[in-house]
Write an enzyme that holds these catalytic residues in place. Structure first.
Site, mmCIF file in Angstrom:
data_model
loop_
_atom_site.group_PDB
_atom_site.id
_atom_site.type_symbol
_atom_site.label_atom_id
_atom_site.label_comp_id
_atom_site.label_asym_id
_atom_site.label_seq_id
_atom_site.Cartn_x
_atom_site.Cartn_y
_atom_site.Cartn_z
ATOM 1 N N ILE A 281 0.859 -1.185 0.000
ATOM 2 C CA ILE A 281 0.000 0.000 0.000
ATOM 3 C C ILE A 281 0.902 1.243 0.000
ATOM 4 O O ILE A 281 1.697 1.425 0.922
ATOM 5 C CB ILE A 281 -0.926 0.027 1.233
ATOM 6 C CG1 ILE A 281 -1.929 -1.126 1.185
ATOM 7 C CG2 ILE A 281 -1.686 1.349 1.306
ATOM 8 C CD1 ILE A 281 -2.772 -1.271 2.433
ATOM 9 N N GLU A 283 1.468 4.138 1.221
ATOM 10 C CA GLU A 283 0.949 5.100 2.203
ATOM 11 C C GLU A 283 1.595 6.464 2.080
ATOM 12 O O GLU A 283 1.063 7.470 2.548
ATOM 13 C CB GLU A 283 1.110 4.560 3.638
ATOM 14 C CG GLU A 283 2.544 4.370 4.089
ATOM 15 C CD GLU A 283 3.029 2.959 3.823
ATOM 16 O OE1 GLU A 283 4.080 2.611 4.350
ATOM 17 O OE2 GLU A 283 2.356 2.224 3.086
ATOM 18 N N ASP A 325 -14.325 36.150 -17.360
ATOM 19 C CA ASP A 325 -14.824 37.513 -17.378
ATOM 20 C C ASP A 325 -14.139 38.245 -18.532
ATOM 21 O O ASP A 325 -13.090 37.818 -19.008
ATOM 22 C CB ASP A 325 -14.480 38.178 -16.032
ATOM 23 C CG ASP A 325 -15.144 39.528 -15.874
ATOM 24 O OD1 ASP A 325 -16.176 39.752 -16.520
ATOM 25 O OD2 ASP A 325 -14.619 40.351 -15.107
ATOM 26 N N ASP A 610 -13.738 38.814 -10.864
ATOM 27 C CA ASP A 610 -13.107 39.731 -9.923
ATOM 28 C C ASP A 610 -14.086 40.384 -8.957
ATOM 29 O O ASP A 610 -13.697 40.873 -7.912
ATOM 30 C CB ASP A 610 -12.325 40.826 -10.669
ATOM 31 C CG ASP A 610 -13.205 41.604 -11.653
ATOM 32 O OD1 ASP A 610 -14.419 41.321 -11.709
ATOM 33 O OD2 ASP A 610 -12.675 42.482 -12.355
ATOM 34 N N ASP A 614 -19.130 37.565 -8.804
ATOM 35 C CA ASP A 614 -18.515 36.346 -9.343
ATOM 36 C C ASP A 614 -18.295 35.270 -8.277
ATOM 37 O O ASP A 614 -18.073 34.097 -8.615
ATOM 38 C CB ASP A 614 -17.152 36.668 -9.980
ATOM 39 C CG ASP A 614 -17.270 37.600 -11.169
ATOM 40 O OD1 ASP A 614 -18.168 37.367 -11.992
ATOM 41 O OD2 ASP A 614 -16.476 38.554 -11.273
ATOM 42 N N ASN A 704 10.249 0.533 1.292
ATOM 43 C CA ASN A 704 9.094 1.420 1.320
ATOM 44 C C ASN A 704 9.458 2.831 1.755
ATOM 45 O O ASN A 704 8.993 3.817 1.195
ATOM 46 C CB ASN A 704 8.040 0.827 2.258
ATOM 47 C CG ASN A 704 6.640 1.274 1.896
ATOM 48 O OD1 ASN A 704 6.356 1.543 0.734
ATOM 49 N ND2 ASN A 704 5.771 1.349 2.879
#
Length: 869
Positions: A281, A283, A325, A610, A614, A704
């Site tokens: 796994i 991790e 915009d 802006d 918005d 690992n």
């Protein structure tokens, strides 16, 4: 019932107060009880502890916590500590990124005016804006913030800055006249709105809405409703983590069963199964992704894009629609003169000839009949007036010098009702009144025209020609001003009656032009399979003209006004958006609906903006992009990314960076999984072949922690390339674990497993199980370091400069090789790592087998490419 803007002002006051009189103290109390305080409601915020604990909800993390607990119970303290440290670091990093608590509503509250001038009990008093209530009559002067929404009752040339709501920087001229029909917010010229401010003139207005009922309040409500979106990578990693964990747990369970059935100790078998699960796994993947994204943010910051939320880096790479915009993002946010109209001829601004008396007269008039100034680089005044004097600067006619030569002796200030301004000067020894204003208004007041042949009466043909040219300018989205003059008696005091019987000089057309890089950026978007969309509060004609110039719009049928969407259902809107590239005169509700419609169709949407208006759409979008220069604090708080140069082209660069980051993260995952799969195959083969277990748990932890993480991070920092913009955006639902990706992992893992088990057999032949395990461990570890170079690209990298272009990968390889060599050759390490010290020959065998993975996998890549052709 009619909207307030459709009614006469006094009628509105009657509806609100029952009379045309200001509120009494008793009425104020009643209204405040009924409507509440003039404040914005604030939502509940998550605590830091709650955010921190939320980081542990991931399925992969839960599996690892369980593995740590089991390791602790079996007294494998090393494994338990390592697992817990890794996932805690991940949780802290995640919390640090998340704990930028939502400040949107706080910033909205700051928009409220601290105090307001209102009429109470017949007296003008100043009160805190929170105490303003519906029905109050508020008085405004230039510079005042507007405390609430209201209908104008009296107006003296009032102009307001409504950019916070509409996104358009030009001041809005106000009047008291009712507005006919249903119109968008930007066209309600008799209304004022909370959060905006007066830039010119005076007015009084009746308060029609306060608090959450104002336009700003509605935006605050939308902001609360808008949902934060997970990026495609977050979704993919969540799905990937669950599937991978389940597969590994099933495999480890099978392995545990085989070991026990063969008579092995159940405790040892379980401990090994847990160690293998921890090794298999990845991790550290979350940490690796976070680190790679962090480096991505640093690179983007140098290119004017500040990332507020780490995941936005990768999310940008998945964007398939960019809703932008207009003002300041695609355009320069600076009004600029484009054309002159003199002597019946249209002349580009750069082609003006000051030797021509008419062209020179028009330029002088535009500087003199003008209140703006730009002394010492400080620009003060209306953007259109600034454009006129800035044009003079280009030709060496500086406003200060011109005005000193032709001083102003009188004026009729601009008035929004008559739409004119006039000033008085002495020009060439003759007292002269200069007039500028709306062309249609001037045409009704002119009876002469100035041409190269002199001044002659204005004919109907002349008028028609002027009107046609004015319409042509307007269709191109240009803002037009007409100019005229009139000789007046000496020592005459100007009056409004003087603004008749004028002589036409010419017209000046101007606009906020596109940024030079906008057209190229739009072209790159389309090449990369991204649909650029313009959403603006400006008029449709202006928006369409800019969109055509930069390549967003091909045909006028692809442009619409926000009001057209009002009657559409969500399903109708989803069908509608495919054919529209420009949306004009939109409201905050329209913006958020447009974004949702594209998302419902399966697209990853970026939204730029802006203004306060918005903010809800920025939050709703998969990637919200706010403007750093002109943007409000509200929009920045709601956004994932802030542009420090307010430039659309920067978004395209950010998309390129995002795609490169995703590619690099995918390469890191490929590296981790193929290496882990190689280890799993080796263990599975040993179990099925009834061989001794090839690795001790400490071997797996060493690989690992020390020789996996650094190369994986280094791959995430692979130099970026521009070829990613030749690809189409990846599909929304595409998992990291595609069929092709799994095939690559399988083949590469198999190659690593074969060379590893070859080392195991050689060690077993020349020695014993410990030597076999040592050589298998050394080969697996070194093969994974070598494999980092295989994962740089889907194409072969051997014999190319690309093999050596990543200094981080070269460093990770060198460090990892030193560590594994030290473990294999230093006798003191043999007890700790359960290995047998190797001789030089055996070490070379380990290196040779490990290195063999490079040509094997490079040849496979060459064959795969040839087969595709």
């Amino acid at each position: 019932m009619s909207e307030y803007y459709q009614l006469p002002g006094r009628e509105v006051l009657k509806q609100l107060n029952g009379s045309e009189e200001p509120l009494t103290s008793q009425q104020v109390r009643e209204h405040q009880e009924k409507y509440g305080r003039n404040e914005l409601a604030e939502g509940k915020k998550e605590t830091i502890l709650h955010i921190f604990l939320g980081q542990y909800k991931d399925f992969l993390v839960m599996i690892l916590i369980a593995a740590a607990i089991v390791s602790g119970l079996l007294r494998d303290v090393e494994s338990a500590v390592v697992i817990l440290v890794v996932i805690t670091i991940n949780a802290v990093l995640g919390t640090m990124q998340t704990v930028k608590a939502e400040q949107s509503l706080d910033s909205l509250k700051k928009l409220s005016a601290p105090e307001a001038k209102v009429m109470r009990d017949g007296n003008l008093v100043q009160i805190p804006s929170a105490e303003v209530t519906v029905g109050d009559i508020v008085y405004l002067d230039a510079g005042d913030y507007i405390p609430a929404d209201g209908r104008i009752l009296e107006c003296a040339s009032l102009k307001t800055d409504e950019s916070a709501l509409t996104g358009e920087s030009l001041g809005v001229e106000k009047s008291t006249e009712p507005v006919k029909g249903e119109v968008s917010l930007g066209d309600r010229t008799n209304m004022v709105y909370s959060g905006c401010f007066a830039t010119y003139g005076r007015a009084s207005f009746a308060v029609t809405a306060i608090g959450m009922e104002t336009e700003v309040g509605k935006i605050a409500g939308l902001l609360n409703q808008a949902s934060q979106k997970q990026t495609p990578l977050q979704i993919s990693l969540d799905q990937f983590g669950k599937k991978l964990s389940i597969l590994i747990l099933i495999f480890c369970g099978i392995l545990f069963g085989i070991q026990v059935m063969r008579g092995g100790d159940a405790g040892d078998a379980f401990l090994f199964a847990v160690a293998l699960a921890v090794a298999a796994i990845p991790e550290a993947l979350s940490s690796i992704v976070t680190i790679v994204l962090s480096f991505g943010t640093q690179k983007m910051a140098k290119e004017h894009a500040i990332i507020r939320k780490l995941q936005a880096v990768e999310g940008l790479g998945s964007v398939s629609v960019i809703c932008s915009d207009k003002t300041g993002t695609l355009t320069q946010n600076r009004m600029t003169v484009e054309d002159y109209y003199v002597n019946g001829i249209r002349i580009p601004a750069e082609g003006i000839d000051l030797e021509n008396p008419q062209e020179s007269m028009l330029l002088l008039s535009s500087i003199l009949c003008n209140d703006a100034s730009n002394a010492e680089g400080a620009e003060i005044g209306d953007p259109t007036e600034l454009a006129l004097i800035n044009l003079g600067d280009r030709f060496g006619l500086y406003a200060s010098g011109v005005r000193e030569k032709y001083p102003r002796f009188g004026e009729n200030p601009f008035d929004s009702d008559r739409k004119l301004m006039s000033t008085q000067h002495v020009m060439e020894g003759r007292p002269t009144m200069l007039v500028k204003g709306a062309v249609d208004v001037l045409l009704e007041r002119m009876n002469h025209i100035q041409t190269d042949e002199g001044v002659h009466p204005l004919t109907d043909t002349d008028k028609e020609k002027i009107r046609n040219q004015n319409q042509e300018f307007s269709k191109e989205g240009l803002r037009v001003l007409g100019f005229a003059y009139k000789e007046i008696p000496a020592d005459h005091e100007l009056t409004l009656e003087d603004e008749y019987h004028l002589t036409f000089i010419g017209m000046i057309a101007m606009m906020d032009p596109p940024r030079e890089e906008s057209a190229e950026a739009v072209k790159q978007c389309k090449q990369a399979g991204i649909r650029p969309i313009m959403i603006t509060g400006d008029h449709k004609v202006t928006a369409a003209a800019i969109a055509k110039r930069i390549g967003i719009l091909k045909d006028d049928s692809e442009a619409c006004e926000g009001s057209e969407m009002d009657s559409m259902s969500d399903q109708e809107l989803r069908d509608f958006v495919e054919d529209i590239s420009v949306y004009a005169r939109v409201t905050p509700e329209h913006k958020i609906r447009i974004v949702k419609a594209w998302q419902d169709k399966g697209y990853i949407v970026s939204m730029t903006g802006d203004g306060v208006n918005d903010a809800p759409a920025l939050k709703q979008a998969d990637i919200g992009v706010a403007m750093g220069i002109t943007g409000s604090e509200v929009s920045k708080d709601a956004a994932s990314m802030v542009l420090t140069d307010d430039n659309f082209a920067t978004i395209v660069k950010a998309v390129e960076n995002g795609r490169n980051v995703y590619r690099n993260i995918k390469n890191s995952i490929q590296f981790l999984l193929s290496g882990n799969f190689g280890a799993i195959l080796a263990v599975l083969y040993a179990s099925v072949a009834a061989l001794p277990v090839p690795f001790a748990p400490v071997h797996l932890l060493f690989i690992n922690l020390l020789t996996d993480s650094l190369p994986a991070i280094a791959l995430g920092l692979e130099p970026h390339t521009k070829d990613v913009m030749d690809e189409k955006p990846r599909p929304v639902g595409e998992s990291i674990l595609t069929k092709a990706f799994l095939q690559k992992i399988g083949i590469e893992g198999l190659s690593i497993a074969v060379t590893t088990m070859a080392a195991f057999y050689i060690g077993n032949h020349f020695g014993n199980a410990v030597l076999a395990s040592t050589m298998a461990f050394g080969t697996l570890c070194t093969a994974r370091l070598v494999h980092g170079f295989n994962c740089k690209d889907d194409r072969p990298v051997v014999l190319s400069k690309k093999l050596w272009n990543n200094k981080y990968l070269l460093g990770a390889f060198a460090l990892g090789l030193c560590l594994i060599t030290a473990v294999l050759m230093i006798p003191a390490c043999s007890g700790v790592f359960q290995v047998q010290t190797l001789t030089g020959t055996r070490l070379l065998i380990v290196y040779g087998l490990a290195l063999l993975n490079l040509p094997i996998i490079q040849i496979i890549k060459m064959v795969r490419i040839k087969m595709k052709k």
